[in-house]
Design an enzyme around this catalytic site. Structure first.
Site, PDB file in Angstrom:
ATOM      1  N   ASN A  10       0.872  -1.174   0.000  1.00 59.94           N
ATOM      2  CA  ASN A  10       0.000   0.000   0.000  1.00 59.94           C
ATOM      3  C   ASN A  10       0.909   1.225   0.000  1.00 59.94           C
ATOM      4  O   ASN A  10       1.527   1.524   1.016  1.00 59.94           O
ATOM      5  CB  ASN A  10      -0.888  -0.023   1.256  1.00 59.94           C
ATOM      6  N   TRP A  11       0.965   1.887  -1.134  1.00 62.93           N
ATOM      7  CA  TRP A  11       1.904   3.021  -1.239  1.00 62.93           C
ATOM      8  C   TRP A  11       1.354   4.290  -0.583  1.00 62.93           C
ATOM      9  O   TRP A  11       2.037   5.295  -0.492  1.00 62.93           O
ATOM     10  CB  TRP A  11       2.236   3.296  -2.709  1.00 62.93           C
ATOM     11  N   LYS A  12       0.097   4.254  -0.189  1.00 53.71           N
ATOM     12  CA  LYS A  12      -0.553   5.429   0.415  1.00 53.71           C
ATOM     13  C   LYS A  12      -0.354   6.657  -0.493  1.00 53.71           C
ATOM     14  O   LYS A  12      -0.323   6.511  -1.705  1.00 53.71           O
ATOM     15  CB  LYS A  12      -0.021   5.673   1.826  1.00 53.71           C
ATOM     16  N   HIS A 102      -9.421   0.941   4.564  1.00 58.29           N
ATOM     17  CA  HIS A 102      -8.169   1.118   5.308  1.00 58.29           C
ATOM     18  C   HIS A 102      -8.438   2.013   6.519  1.00 58.29           C
ATOM     19  O   HIS A 102      -9.247   2.944   6.446  1.00 58.29           O
ATOM     20  CB  HIS A 102      -7.112   1.742   4.387  1.00 58.29           C
ATOM     21  N   GLU A 104      -6.859   4.373   7.744  1.00 57.86           N
ATOM     22  CA  GLU A 104      -6.646   5.808   7.522  1.00 57.86           C
ATOM     23  C   GLU A 104      -7.869   6.435   6.854  1.00 57.86           C
ATOM     24  O   GLU A 104      -8.199   7.593   7.100  1.00 57.86           O
ATOM     25  CB  GLU A 104      -5.366   6.025   6.693  1.00 57.86           C
ATOM     26  N   GLU A 174      -5.539  -5.432  10.205  1.00 52.94           N
ATOM     27  CA  GLU A 174      -4.543  -4.399  10.460  1.00 52.94           C
ATOM     28  C   GLU A 174      -4.851  -3.698  11.789  1.00 52.94           C
ATOM     29  O   GLU A 174      -5.678  -2.766  11.825  1.00 52.94           O
ATOM     30  CB  GLU A 174      -4.566  -3.359   9.342  1.00 52.94           C
ATOM     31  N   GLY A 180       2.044   1.962  10.635  1.00 54.83           N
ATOM     32  CA  GLY A 180       2.949   3.099  10.501  1.00 54.83           C
ATOM     33  C   GLY A 180       3.610   3.508  11.804  1.00 54.83           C
ATOM     34  O   GLY A 180       4.212   4.576  11.900  1.00 54.83           O
ATOM     35  N   SER A 220       3.165  -2.437  10.241  1.00 54.20           N
ATOM     36  CA  SER A 220       4.610  -2.438  10.470  1.00 54.20           C
ATOM     37  C   SER A 220       5.285  -3.762  10.135  1.00 54.20           C
ATOM     38  O   SER A 220       6.285  -4.124  10.740  1.00 54.20           O
ATOM     39  CB  SER A 220       4.931  -2.006  11.915  1.00 54.20           C
ATOM     40  N   GLY A 241       2.867  -1.173   4.239  1.00 54.52           N
ATOM     41  CA  GLY A 241       2.950   0.242   3.897  1.00 54.52           C
ATOM     42  C   GLY A 241       4.399   0.666   3.704  1.00 54.52           C
ATOM     43  O   GLY A 241       4.964   0.552   2.614  1.00 54.52           O
ATOM     44  N   GLY A 242       5.029   1.119   4.785  1.00 56.69           N
ATOM     45  CA  GLY A 242       6.374   1.686   4.716  1.00 56.69           C
ATOM     46  C   GLY A 242       7.379   0.806   3.969  1.00 56.69           C
ATOM     47  O   GLY A 242       8.112   1.292   3.088  1.00 56.69           O
TER      48      GLY A 242
END
Ligand code: PEP
Length: 262
Positions: A10-12, A102, A104, A174, A180, A220, A241-242
């Site tokens: 997920n590149w956000k 998601h 977010e 998640e 994150g 994470s 993500g990261g």
């Protein structure tokens, strides 16, 4: 039942079109065959860039085993929904997956289980596969209501999804407190929730659907901690993500999944 791992990035809101194409080139370079070999034993791999980066990434991924997805979808076919994007528009870009719900989106953009459920329906009706995100906050975990929270999300978000549509649904567990933050759930904490989600799916759809549905862990996950998580019996991949923005790390997670392949 063997479930093929899905390693999803997920590149956000990261990566312009040029940077996204470069990231795909760097990722391909991590594999001897440049991600071109149809290796059915390896994990399925998915990257989900921002909308405006999708076209460049679809092009960069041409001829490879990479799947490309979006990070959201609106439920209407078209109309006065400023800032939103429809299933038909997404399909036209050549993608085949979409992340929905998601945390977010829920936390910052007012997504509710009701709107998530509508988006899930629209995605499936458009022929897109869904990565449905669910997860508890830290306060909910500390109040010992994780299972209730997740069950309500799964039941509501999949409310109108029939058993035969579940082949096109992946669930991503998640924990919000792990996204994150660098705070990863322990292998045991994650496995316990995954197992409970699978038991819930069995009640909702029967044992066969529950056994076939992939449940990813997200929060994470990185090159160092992925092996323990992926080795859990009910963890069928990761939503990342990261670490998905770092080609070497993302490739390491893909290779780890290949080595563990259940
Ligand atoms: C995510 O965005 O779904 C996610 C899990 O992010 P991170 O890996 O950075 O925690």
């Amino acid at each position: 039942m063997a479930r093929r791992f899905l390693i999803a990035g997920n590149w956000k809101m990261n990566m312009t079109a040029a940077a996204g194409a470069q990231l795909i080139a760097d990722l391909k370079a991590q594999f001897d065959c440049g991600m071109k070999c149809a290796n059915t034993e390896g994990p399925e791999v998915l990257v989900c860039p921002p909308f405006t980066t999708i076209a460049a990434v679809v092009k960069a991924a041409e001829g490879t085993v990479l799947n490309v997805g979006a990070q959201n979808i609106h439920w209407a076919e078209k109309g006065a929904f400023t800032g939103e994007i429809s299933g038909e528009m997404l399909k036209e870009t050549g993608i085949n997956y979409v992340i929905i719900g998601h945390s977010e989106r829920r936390q910052y953009f007012g997504e509710t289980d009701e709107t998530v459920a509508k988006r899930v329906q629209a995605a499936l009706a458009s022929g897109l596969k869904v990565v449905l995100c669910v997860g508890e906050t830290l306060a909910q975990r500390e109040s010992n209501i994780t299972d209730e929270v997740i069950a309500l999300q799964v039941k509501t978000d999949l409310g109108a999804v029939a058993a035969d549509q579940m082949a096109n649904v992946v669930i991503a567990y998640e924990p919000v407190w792990a996204i994150g933050t660098g705070k990863v759930a322990t292998d045991e904490q994650a496995e316990e929730v995954h197992k409970n989600i699978r038991a819930l799916l069995a009640k909702m759809y029967g044992a066969d659907v529950a056994a076939a549905t992939r449940i990813l862990y997200g929060g994470s996950m990185n090159a160092k901690n992925c092996a323990g998580l992926l080795a859990q019996p009910d963890i069928d991949g990761g939503l990342i993500g990261g670490a998905a923005l770092k080609p070497v790390d993302f490739a390491t997670i893909i290779k780890t999944a290949k080595d563990i392949a259940k």
